[in-house]
Scaffold this motif. Structure first.
Motif, short mmCIF file in Angstrom:
data_model
loop_
_atom_site.label_atom_id
_atom_site.label_comp_id
_atom_site.label_asym_id
_atom_site.label_seq_id
_atom_site.Cartn_x
_atom_site.Cartn_y
_atom_site.Cartn_z
N ASN A 51 0.85 -1.17 0.00
CA ASN A 51 0.00 0.00 0.00
C ASN A 51 0.90 1.23 0.00
O ASN A 51 1.84 1.33 0.79
N LEU A 52 0.63 2.17 -0.89
CA LEU A 52 1.51 3.33 -1.00
C LEU A 52 1.43 4.24 0.22
O LEU A 52 2.32 5.06 0.43
N ASP A 53 0.40 4.11 1.04
CA ASP A 53 0.37 4.87 2.29
C ASP A 53 1.55 4.49 3.17
O ASP A 53 2.16 5.35 3.80
N LEU A 54 1.89 3.21 3.20
CA LEU A 54 3.03 2.75 3.99
C LEU A 54 4.32 3.34 3.42
O LEU A 54 5.15 3.89 4.15
N ALA A 55 4.49 3.26 2.11
CA ALA A 55 5.70 3.79 1.47
C ALA A 55 5.80 5.30 1.65
O ALA A 55 6.87 5.83 1.97
N ASN A 56 4.69 6.01 1.49
CA ASN A 56 4.71 7.47 1.65
C ASN A 56 4.99 7.88 3.10
O ASN A 56 5.68 8.87 3.34
N THR A 57 4.44 7.14 4.05
CA THR A 57 4.69 7.45 5.47
C THR A 57 6.16 7.26 5.81
O THR A 57 6.77 8.11 6.47
N VAL A 58 6.74 6.16 5.36
CA VAL A 58 8.16 5.89 5.63
C VAL A 58 9.03 6.95 4.95
O VAL A 58 9.97 7.48 5.55
N THR A 59 8.71 7.28 3.71
CA THR A 59 9.48 8.29 2.98
C THR A 59 9.37 9.65 3.65
O THR A 59 10.37 10.36 3.82
N TRP A 60 8.16 10.03 4.06
CA TRP A 60 7.97 11.32 4.73
C TRP A 60 8.75 11.37 6.04
O TRP A 60 9.44 12.34 6.31
N TYR A 61 8.64 10.32 6.84
CA TYR A 61 9.33 10.31 8.12
C TYR A 61 10.84 10.40 7.93
O TYR A 61 11.52 11.16 8.62
N ALA A 62 11.37 9.61 6.99
CA ALA A 62 12.82 9.61 6.77
C ALA A 62 13.31 10.95 6.24
O ALA A 62 14.35 11.45 6.66
N SER A 63 12.56 11.56 5.34
CA SER A 63 13.04 12.80 4.73
C SER A 63 12.75 14.03 5.58
O SER A 63 13.59 14.92 5.68
N VAL A 64 11.59 14.10 6.23
CA VAL A 64 11.22 15.30 6.99
C VAL A 64 11.73 15.24 8.43
O VAL A 64 12.36 16.17 8.91
N ILE A 65 11.49 14.15 9.11
CA ILE A 65 11.87 14.04 10.51
C ILE A 65 13.36 13.69 10.66
O ILE A 65 14.08 14.34 11.40
N ALA A 66 13.81 12.66 9.96
CA ALA A 66 15.21 12.22 10.09
C ALA A 66 16.16 12.96 9.15
O ALA A 66 17.37 12.81 9.25
N ARG A 67 15.62 13.73 8.21
CA ARG A 67 16.41 14.51 7.25
C ARG A 67 17.40 13.65 6.47
O ARG A 67 18.59 13.94 6.40
N MET A 68 16.88 12.57 5.89
CA MET A 68 17.69 11.67 5.07
C MET A 68 17.12 11.61 3.67
O MET A 68 15.92 11.77 3.48
#
Length: 118
Positions: A46-63
């Motif tokens: 489900n792309l919600d899972l992929a988008n959540t992981v991508t958002w968290y890694a890029s916005v919160i973890a800055r990766m």
């Protein structure tokens, strides 16, 4: 006194495990994460899972999060590199092989993806 309890759910699957995130860490220090989405037989989570992981890694973890380990060559325009990345993604999906250790989860209808350090 006995109680007869029956459960009925409008959801397609009900259970303890509804999503899995596999972390493939090769080194302690890393610059970016590669998102491996393709499961067995080319299934995608489900792309919600992929988008959540991508958002968290890029916005919160800055990766940086990428779909492909191949860095863009300096002489190729970014748009052309994205077309090649899309082509490699489609080829991996068409092969039917899982691109990470998350592959077996799809047999149990569990949304899963693998994050690899690069």
């Amino acid at each position: 006194h006995q109680h007869n309890v029956s459960f009925s759910s409008p959801f397609g699957r009900v259970g303890f495990l509804i999503a899995a995130l596999v972390l493939d860490v090769k080194e302690v220090a890393f610059d970016a994460l590669m998102l491996a989405l393709e499961g067995q037989n080319g299934l995608l989570p489900n792309l919600d899972l992929a988008n959540t992981v991508t958002w968290y890694a890029s916005v919160i973890a800055r990766m940086d999060v990428v779909l492909d380990e191949v860095p863009p060559p300096p002489h190729i325009p970014a748009a052309l590199h994205e077309v090649f990345t899309l082509g490699r993604f489609m080829a991996r999906q068409a092969s039917g092989l899982a691109s990470g250790e998350h592959g077996p989860f799809s047999s149990y209808s569990i949304e899963a993806l693998t994050l690899k350090t690069i």
